[in-house]
Design an enzyme around this catalytic site. Sequence first.
Site, PDB file in Angstrom:
ATOM      1  N   ASP A   8       0.017  56.649  17.177  1.00  0.00           N
ATOM      2  CA  ASP A   8      -0.137  56.285  15.770  1.00  0.00           C
ATOM      3  C   ASP A   8      -0.125  54.757  15.705  1.00  0.00           C
ATOM      4  O   ASP A   8       0.335  54.091  16.648  1.00  0.00           O
ATOM      5  CB  ASP A   8       1.014  56.878  14.936  1.00  0.00           C
ATOM      6  N   GLU A  40       0.472  51.300  12.875  1.00  0.00           N
ATOM      7  CA  GLU A  40       0.795  50.782  11.544  1.00  0.00           C
ATOM      8  C   GLU A  40       0.044  49.465  11.401  1.00  0.00           C
ATOM      9  O   GLU A  40       0.032  48.638  12.323  1.00  0.00           O
ATOM     10  CB  GLU A  40       2.305  50.542  11.382  1.00  0.00           C
ATOM     11  N   ASP A  78      -7.025  54.741  12.602  1.00  0.00           N
ATOM     12  CA  ASP A  78      -6.510  54.380  13.930  1.00  0.00           C
ATOM     13  C   ASP A  78      -7.674  54.121  14.891  1.00  0.00           C
ATOM     14  O   ASP A  78      -7.624  53.194  15.712  1.00  0.00           O
ATOM     15  CB  ASP A  78      -5.635  55.511  14.496  1.00  0.00           C
ATOM     16  N   TYR A  93      11.015  54.990  10.414  1.00  0.00           N
ATOM     17  CA  TYR A  93       9.856  55.621   9.762  1.00  0.00           C
ATOM     18  C   TYR A  93       8.694  55.725  10.764  1.00  0.00           C
ATOM     19  O   TYR A  93       8.070  56.785  10.905  1.00  0.00           O
ATOM     20  CB  TYR A  93       9.438  54.783   8.545  1.00  0.00           C
ATOM     21  N   ASP A 153       6.799  59.216  12.863  1.00  0.00           N
ATOM     22  CA  ASP A 153       5.378  59.564  12.784  1.00  0.00           C
ATOM     23  C   ASP A 153       4.842  60.159  14.086  1.00  0.00           C
ATOM     24  O   ASP A 153       3.831  60.848  14.075  1.00  0.00           O
ATOM     25  CB  ASP A 153       4.546  58.330  12.398  1.00  0.00           C
TER      26      ASP A 153
END
Length: 369
Positions: free
Chosen positions: A29, A31, A86, A152, A156
């Site tokens: 993942d 961010e 992504d 957080y 994920d």
Amino acid sequence: MSVFQYVSDEASLNALVAQYQQSQLLVLDTEFVRTRTYYAKLGLIQAYDGKTLALIDPVAVPNLASFWALLTNPNIIKLVHSCSEDLEVFAHYGNCQPTPLFDSQIAASICGMGHGVGYAKLVETCLGEVIDKGESRTDWMRRPLTDAQLNYAANDVLYLYQLYPQLETKLVEQNRLNWLYEEGERMTVGRLETPDLDTAYLRVKNAFQLTEVQLAYLKVLAKWRLEKALARDLALGFVIKDHGLIALAKKQPKSMGELLKLNDLTEQEKRIHGKDILKVMQGADLVNLPEVVDVIALKPGYKSAFKAIKTCLTEICEQHTVPMEMLGSKRHIHEYLQWRWNKGQGELPTVLTGWRAQLAGEALAQLEL
């Protein structure tokens, strides 16, 4: 609270990658922050192989070459959720695309759990865990990242690893695992290509309203805007908005006085880009004019043809419990109709490739359009 390794130097990254190269499944993942920029600003990469959950800091470790090499290892399944953004990040920063790709949102859709299911909802449905989404809108470029942000981010990938066996089992039971990997491949196609400057005008909203001459002006303006956006890493709308380009193409100002009278450009756009715009418009090729943009929905017979295709695909979706969005989205139908009306010339439409062709090819061929 998740247990994770925060990776902020190259030696730690290389050791981690060496471990990950031995795994069969790697959850991924990212961010990022995207406000005014053309490309997303990469703030964090999360990865988990079932043993080590790592949060990789691309701000602290700008050289991620060893990590990018992981993504193309064909022996490791790359597990993601709703990954189109992504994939953009991987293409821009790593010049690579993950393969083979297992997207849990698509998996859920294919095996009948609902289309476009969000990560938190999927985790709650399959694992009974409720995820706090409080940090979803946050500045991932700010350092140091808070504990809340890091936890957080770790969650994920943590739960996604736990979701995988359930999703894979469902797909295998329904004999649809190959559909899932086919979708993964389709999503990555073309992402490493550089943006085409000469066709940028076709992606300007309402280009279909313009005449051939107006399109010639739009073509040079859209090319100039994209070059500017790429050079300065600015979102297109922060150079000039689409409706501004359309107005310029329609009104074709020849002097600064005429340009200043245009209400569709902001004062800032006129001040910063005015001279450039006039110069660019002088370079429009008014001899070899572009074709008028073809809008399929304006053609005679469109409504009845669209309805016939949609009805046919709806029946197939109900018969095979496949979401209509997967098999027969509006874009898929338009693609197919265009292909039929072009007498089968050009590239095969999506609905006539892979698993979609197996389900729908025969029925569609029998339609009179």
